[in-house]
Design a protein around this motif. Structure first.
Motif, PDB file in Angstrom:
ATOM      1  N   ALA A  15       0.858  -1.185   0.000  1.00  0.00           N
ATOM      2  CA  ALA A  15       0.000   0.000   0.000  1.00  0.00           C
ATOM      3  C   ALA A  15       0.892   1.232   0.000  1.00  0.00           C
ATOM      4  CB  ALA A  15      -0.934   0.007   1.204  1.00  0.00           C
ATOM      5  N   PHE A  16       0.338   2.347  -0.442  1.00  0.00           N
ATOM      6  CA  PHE A  16       1.105   3.590  -0.421  1.00  0.00           C
ATOM      7  C   PHE A  16       0.180   4.754  -0.079  1.00  0.00           C
ATOM      8  CE2 PHE A  16      -0.212   3.282  -4.926  1.00  0.00           C
ATOM      9  CZ  PHE A  16      -0.828   4.529  -5.095  1.00  0.00           C
ATOM     10  N   GLY A  17       0.786   5.849   0.309  1.00  0.00           N
ATOM     11  CA  GLY A  17       0.061   7.098   0.529  1.00  0.00           C
ATOM     12  C   GLY A  17       0.935   8.251   0.087  1.00  0.00           C
ATOM     13  N   VAL A  18       0.378   9.180  -0.664  1.00  0.00           N
ATOM     14  CA  VAL A  18       1.120  10.363  -1.106  1.00  0.00           C
ATOM     15  C   VAL A  18       0.284  11.591  -0.797  1.00  0.00           C
ATOM     16  CG1 VAL A  18       2.388   9.140  -2.910  1.00  0.00           C
ATOM     17  CG2 VAL A  18       0.191  10.185  -3.468  1.00  0.00           C
ATOM     18  N   SER A  19       0.962  12.703  -0.537  1.00  0.00           N
ATOM     19  CA  SER A  19       0.246  13.943  -0.244  1.00  0.00           C
ATOM     20  C   SER A  19       1.173  15.128  -0.454  1.00  0.00           C
ATOM     21  CB  SER A  19      -0.297  13.945   1.191  1.00  0.00           C
ATOM     22  OG  SER A  19       0.756  13.814   2.133  1.00  0.00           O
ATOM     23  N   VAL A  20       0.557  16.265  -0.652  1.00  0.00           N
ATOM     24  CA  VAL A  20       1.268  17.543  -0.736  1.00  0.00           C
ATOM     25  C   VAL A  20       0.550  18.493   0.203  1.00  0.00           C
ATOM     26  CG1 VAL A  20       1.997  19.445  -2.205  1.00  0.00           C
ATOM     27  CG2 VAL A  20       1.919  17.129  -3.136  1.00  0.00           C
ATOM     28  N   THR A  21       1.285  19.058   1.146  1.00  0.00           N
ATOM     29  CA  THR A  21       0.686  19.963   2.120  1.00  0.00           C
ATOM     30  C   THR A  21       1.489  21.248   2.196  1.00  0.00           C
ATOM     31  OG1 THR A  21      -0.173  20.092   4.387  1.00  0.00           O
ATOM     32  CG2 THR A  21       2.000  19.110   4.091  1.00  0.00           C
ATOM     33  N   ALA A  22       0.877  22.280   2.679  1.00  0.00           N
ATOM     34  CA  ALA A  22       1.544  23.585   2.791  1.00  0.00           C
ATOM     35  C   ALA A  22       2.098  23.765   4.198  1.00  0.00           C
ATOM     36  CB  ALA A  22       0.562  24.700   2.464  1.00  0.00           C
ATOM     37  N   LEU A  23       3.346  24.193   4.278  1.00  0.00           N
ATOM     38  CA  LEU A  23       3.954  24.521   5.554  1.00  0.00           C
ATOM     39  C   LEU A  23       3.437  25.884   6.003  1.00  0.00           C
ATOM     40  CD1 LEU A  23       7.641  23.429   4.812  1.00  0.00           C
ATOM     41  CD2 LEU A  23       5.838  22.118   5.946  1.00  0.00           C
ATOM     42  N   PRO A  24       3.643  26.259   7.268  1.00  0.00           N
ATOM     43  CA  PRO A  24       3.151  27.552   7.750  1.00  0.00           C
ATOM     44  C   PRO A  24       3.656  28.747   6.937  1.00  0.00           C
ATOM     45  CG  PRO A  24       3.730  26.171   9.605  1.00  0.00           C
ATOM     46  CD  PRO A  24       4.162  25.433   8.377  1.00  0.00           C
ATOM     47  N   ASP A  25       4.845  28.626   6.327  1.00  0.00           N
ATOM     48  CA  ASP A  25       5.356  29.729   5.512  1.00  0.00           C
ATOM     49  C   ASP A  25       4.822  29.702   4.080  1.00  0.00           C
ATOM     50  OD1 ASP A  25       6.684  27.612   4.385  1.00  0.00           O
ATOM     51  OD2 ASP A  25       8.715  28.324   4.830  1.00  0.00           O
ATOM     52  N   GLY A  26       3.951  28.727   3.786  1.00  0.00           N
ATOM     53  CA  GLY A  26       3.349  28.648   2.471  1.00  0.00           C
ATOM     54  C   GLY A  26       4.087  27.764   1.495  1.00  0.00           C
ATOM     55  N   SER A  27       5.284  27.340   1.814  1.00  0.00           N
ATOM     56  CA  SER A  27       6.040  26.467   0.923  1.00  0.00           C
ATOM     57  C   SER A  27       5.478  25.051   0.982  1.00  0.00           C
ATOM     58  CB  SER A  27       7.521  26.466   1.294  1.00  0.00           C
ATOM     59  OG  SER A  27       7.707  25.968   2.611  1.00  0.00           O
ATOM     60  N   PRO A  28       5.645  24.283  -0.107  1.00  0.00           N
ATOM     61  CA  PRO A  28       5.052  22.936  -0.135  1.00  0.00           C
ATOM     62  C   PRO A  28       5.939  21.901   0.553  1.00  0.00           C
ATOM     63  CG  PRO A  28       6.083  23.403  -2.241  1.00  0.00           C
ATOM     64  CD  PRO A  28       6.227  24.660  -1.418  1.00  0.00           C
ATOM     65  N   ALA A  29       5.284  20.895   1.090  1.00  0.00           N
ATOM     66  CA  ALA A  29       5.959  19.712   1.612  1.00  0.00           C
ATOM     67  C   ALA A  29       5.352  18.507   0.918  1.00  0.00           C
ATOM     68  CB  ALA A  29       5.793  19.601   3.122  1.00  0.00           C
ATOM     69  N   VAL A  30       6.194  17.658   0.343  1.00  0.00           N
ATOM     70  CA  VAL A  30       5.741  16.507  -0.427  1.00  0.00           C
ATOM     71  C   VAL A  30       6.034  15.238   0.369  1.00  0.00           C
ATOM     72  CG1 VAL A  30       5.867  15.294  -2.622  1.00  0.00           C
ATOM     73  CG2 VAL A  30       6.250  17.768  -2.544  1.00  0.00           C
ATOM     74  N   VAL A  31       5.031  14.361   0.467  1.00  0.00           N
ATOM     75  CA  VAL A  31       5.125  13.169   1.318  1.00  0.00           C
ATOM     76  C   VAL A  31       4.848  11.921   0.487  1.00  0.00           C
ATOM     77  CG1 VAL A  31       4.103  11.951   3.287  1.00  0.00           C
ATOM     78  CG2 VAL A  31       4.403  14.444   3.365  1.00  0.00           C
ATOM     79  N   ALA A  32       5.629  10.883   0.742  1.00  0.00           N
ATOM     80  CA  ALA A  32       5.360   9.565   0.149  1.00  0.00           C
ATOM     81  C   ALA A  32       5.599   8.495   1.208  1.00  0.00           C
ATOM     82  CB  ALA A  32       6.254   9.306  -1.054  1.00  0.00           C
ATOM     83  N   ILE A  33       4.627   7.620   1.379  1.00  0.00           N
ATOM     84  CA  ILE A  33       4.708   6.508   2.316  1.00  0.00           C
ATOM     85  C   ILE A  33       4.463   5.211   1.541  1.00  0.00           C
ATOM     86  CG2 ILE A  33       3.708   5.403   4.352  1.00  0.00           C
ATOM     87  CD1 ILE A  33       5.116   7.956   5.070  1.00  0.00           C
ATOM     88  N   VAL A  34       5.274   4.199   1.790  1.00  0.00           N
ATOM     89  CA  VAL A  34       5.117   2.891   1.149  1.00  0.00           C
ATOM     90  C   VAL A  34       5.179   1.816   2.227  1.00  0.00           C
ATOM     91  CG1 VAL A  34       6.216   1.197  -0.370  1.00  0.00           C
ATOM     92  CG2 VAL A  34       6.012   3.579  -1.108  1.00  0.00           C
ATOM     93  N   CYS A  35       4.209   0.911   2.219  1.00  0.00           N
ATOM     94  CA  CYS A  35       4.153  -0.169   3.206  1.00  0.00           C
ATOM     95  C   CYS A  35       4.041  -1.520   2.500  1.00  0.00           C
ATOM     96  CB  CYS A  35       2.967   0.016   4.146  1.00  0.00           C
ATOM     97  SG  CYS A  35       3.073   1.506   5.178  1.00  0.00           S
ATOM     98  N   ASP A  36       4.676  -2.519   3.078  1.00  0.00           N
ATOM     99  CA  ASP A  36       4.717  -3.867   2.518  1.00  0.00           C
ATOM    100  C   ASP A  36       4.187  -4.841   3.564  1.00  0.00           C
ATOM    101  OD1 ASP A  36       5.284  -6.281   1.355  1.00  0.00           O
ATOM    102  OD2 ASP A  36       7.415  -5.900   1.032  1.00  0.00           O
ATOM    103  N   GLY A  37       3.040  -5.471   3.298  1.00  0.00           N
ATOM    104  CA  GLY A  37       2.479  -6.425   4.241  1.00  0.00           C
ATOM    105  C   GLY A  37       3.337  -7.669   4.361  1.00  0.00           C
ATOM    106  N   VAL A  38       3.473  -8.180   5.564  1.00  0.00           N
ATOM    107  CA  VAL A  38       4.242  -9.400   5.814  1.00  0.00           C
ATOM    108  C   VAL A  38       3.355 -10.591   5.484  1.00  0.00           C
ATOM    109  CG1 VAL A  38       5.494 -10.757   7.524  1.00  0.00           C
ATOM    110  CG2 VAL A  38       5.600  -8.252   7.588  1.00  0.00           C
ATOM    111  N   SER A  39       3.703 -11.316   4.424  1.00  0.00           N
ATOM    112  CA  SER A  39       2.820 -12.362   3.906  1.00  0.00           C
ATOM    113  C   SER A  39       2.552 -13.478   4.902  1.00  0.00           C
ATOM    114  CB  SER A  39       3.409 -12.951   2.617  1.00  0.00           C
ATOM    115  OG  SER A  39       3.461 -11.979   1.599  1.00  0.00           O
ATOM    116  N   SER A  40       3.502 -13.757   5.777  1.00  0.00           N
ATOM    117  CA  SER A  40       3.326 -14.846   6.736  1.00  0.00           C
ATOM    118  C   SER A  40       2.447 -14.448   7.913  1.00  0.00           C
ATOM    119  CB  SER A  40       4.686 -15.314   7.256  1.00  0.00           C
ATOM    120  OG  SER A  40       5.380 -14.239   7.882  1.00  0.00           O
ATOM    121  N   ALA A  41       2.085 -13.163   7.997  1.00  0.00           N
ATOM    122  CA  ALA A  41       1.239 -12.688   9.089  1.00  0.00           C
ATOM    123  C   ALA A  41      -0.223 -12.726   8.670  1.00  0.00           C
ATOM    124  CB  ALA A  41       1.647 -11.269   9.486  1.00  0.00           C
ATOM    125  N   THR A  42      -1.085 -12.448   9.623  1.00  0.00           N
ATOM    126  CA  THR A  42      -2.519 -12.400   9.355  1.00  0.00           C
ATOM    127  C   THR A  42      -2.900 -11.047   8.764  1.00  0.00           C
ATOM    128  OG1 THR A  42      -2.884 -13.839  11.245  1.00  0.00           O
ATOM    129  CG2 THR A  42      -4.797 -12.644  10.416  1.00  0.00           C
TER     130      THR A  42
END
Length: 440
Positions: free
Chosen positions: A187-214
């Protein structure tokens, strides 16, 4: 429990080698119709008989393969009635079974019956329009049941998470099930948000499920959503990206832990940890903000840095929580030896109720040249492990076309075999006053 009667079972799907269970009528991975092929009896029940099928074909009371006797009207694989469920109904578009004498559509008396073989299912009509709501994408005739299989042809239907793409401003991500797994547990999540000074912050999250788990697919989805939400909120409040990344990983861990809790047991006794399920996943993330590049991780998913000017040196910005990494760090093996070992990918850090004490890793970098941040699971880096290999397979225009570049990287993993789920997110990193290599 001991059973006196042992039914013949498929050791694996004859089409894709997915393990089967007794009583399966369709393959859970590819939808192959197991009822269309006769099941071989257990070895001790199989007599060695030499028969001339062609000589016996057409004789009264004998139909099917190997001249097995049966009463008139019995047809189908191995001539056994009910040997794989009901036969396809011609009125519903199925194929009539091959018959002997007196069977409609069968050979005339005295002719040799052709080998019945497997039942064939109708191929999709390429001239037909899109399948309607609830209809099979393959045959476009059967309804799809609650388990995601066509009730007519048995074809497994594509799931929403089998292939996902998202482009949001400068960041893009692609995730694919791969060629061997029956579902996508990344799964992944991406976003772009504004910092208090108005400049952008770019975010990327990537997750890998452990197949042997439930429930690894649920774990990765919950972790990616929680971390992405936490980071965006913290950055918008003005929190420094590095502690914000740490807190986001903690939030992701709590989200995965919550999946394993039984709400009825939360306020009972001190032994509640025994009532925890064990969903688990790894996590890796990156933030680009105010000229800083922040990374955070738990597990063996990675972040790579690839400069736009390929004359510069690429780098790996994370260290795996894995058996191989521990062997290398302890000086017991070199990297080539460690990753050649079958235990190489055994992870030593993950998110989940049964994880060891959570230790989020974070690091901060300040590149002085523009480049691309590659955030990925091992489904990609297994096919481009070193920074130099990753730089070679990353398209040169990745900064300008991150979604296209992410698609190309996923395609590289699939072309290499696609043995695992594949997920990658790309974040271009710009440096004021520097033009990209492709713009020169």
């Amino acid at each position: 429990m001991a059973q006196n009667h042992q039914s013949a079972a498929w050791p694996a799907c004859p089409n894709c080698d997915e393990p089967m269970e007794t009583g399966d009528l369709f393959c859970g991975a590819c939808g192959y119709d197991l009822s269309a092929v006769s099941r071989t009896p257990a070895p001790e029940d199989t007599p060695t008989v030499s028969l001339n099928v062609a000589d016996q074909a057409g004789q009264p009371g004998q139909t099917g393969q190997a001249g097995q006797a049966g009463s008139a009207g019995q047809t189908g694989p191995a001539g056994a009635a009910g040997s794989g469920g009901p036969l396809p109904d011609p009125a519903q578009g199925g194929f009539p079974p091959a018959g002997g004498s007196g069977t409609p559509g069968g050979p005339a008396a005295g002719e040799s019956a052709p080998y019945a073989g497997d039942f064939e299912l109708p191929a999709p009509d390429r001239n037909a329009g899109p399948a309607g709501p609830g209809l099979c994408v393959a045959c476009r005739a059967g309804r799809v049941d609650a388990d995601g299989f066509c009730e007519h042809c048995g074809h497994a239907q594509p799931r929403e998470r089998d292939h996902m793409e998202q482009e949001l401003g400068p960041v893009a991500a692609v995730s694919d099930r791969g060629l061997r797994h029956h579902r996508n547990e990344d799964a992944f999540g991406v976003s772009v948000t504004a910092l208090p000074d108005g400049s952008p912050a770019v975010v990327a999250i990537v997750c890998d499920g452990v197949s042997s788990a439930t429930r690894p697919d649920e774990a990765s989805a919950a972790a990616a959503a929680a971390a992405n939400t936490s980071l965006s909120a913290a950055l918008g409040r003005g929190t420094h990206p590095q502690p914000a990344m740490h807190d986001a990983i903690v939030a992701a861990s709590e989200a995965v832990n919550a999946l394993g809790r039984n709400p009825e047991d939360q306020d009972t006794d001190h032994d509640s940890h025994r009532r925890l399920n064990s969903p688990a996943c790894t996590i890796v993330g990156s933030v680009v903000a105010n000229g800083l590049l922040i990374v955070g991780w738990v597990g063996d998913s990675r972040v790579y840095w690839v400069p736009d000017d390929r004359a510069g040196a690429p780098a790996r910005l994370t260290e795996d929580d894995s058996w191989a990494a521990q062997m290398v760090a302890a000086g017991l093996m070199n990297e080539a030896q460690a990753y050649a070992d079958e235990r190489a990918h055994a992870i030593t850090g993950w998110l989940g109720p049964d994880a060891y004490e959570l230790e989020p890793h974070t690091a901060s970098f300040k590149p002085d040249t523009p480049g691309v941040v590659v955030v990925c699971t091992d489904g990609l880096w297994n096919y481009a492990e070193s920074p130099e290999e990753m730089a070679r397979v990353l398209p040169s225009d990745a900064s300008e076309r991150p979604l296209h570049a992410a698609q190309m990287l996923v395609g590289h993993a699939l072309d290499g075999g696609g043995h695992d789920n594949v997920t990658v997110a790309l974040l271009p990193f710009a440096v004021p006053g520097h033009e990209t290599a492709s713009a020169r």
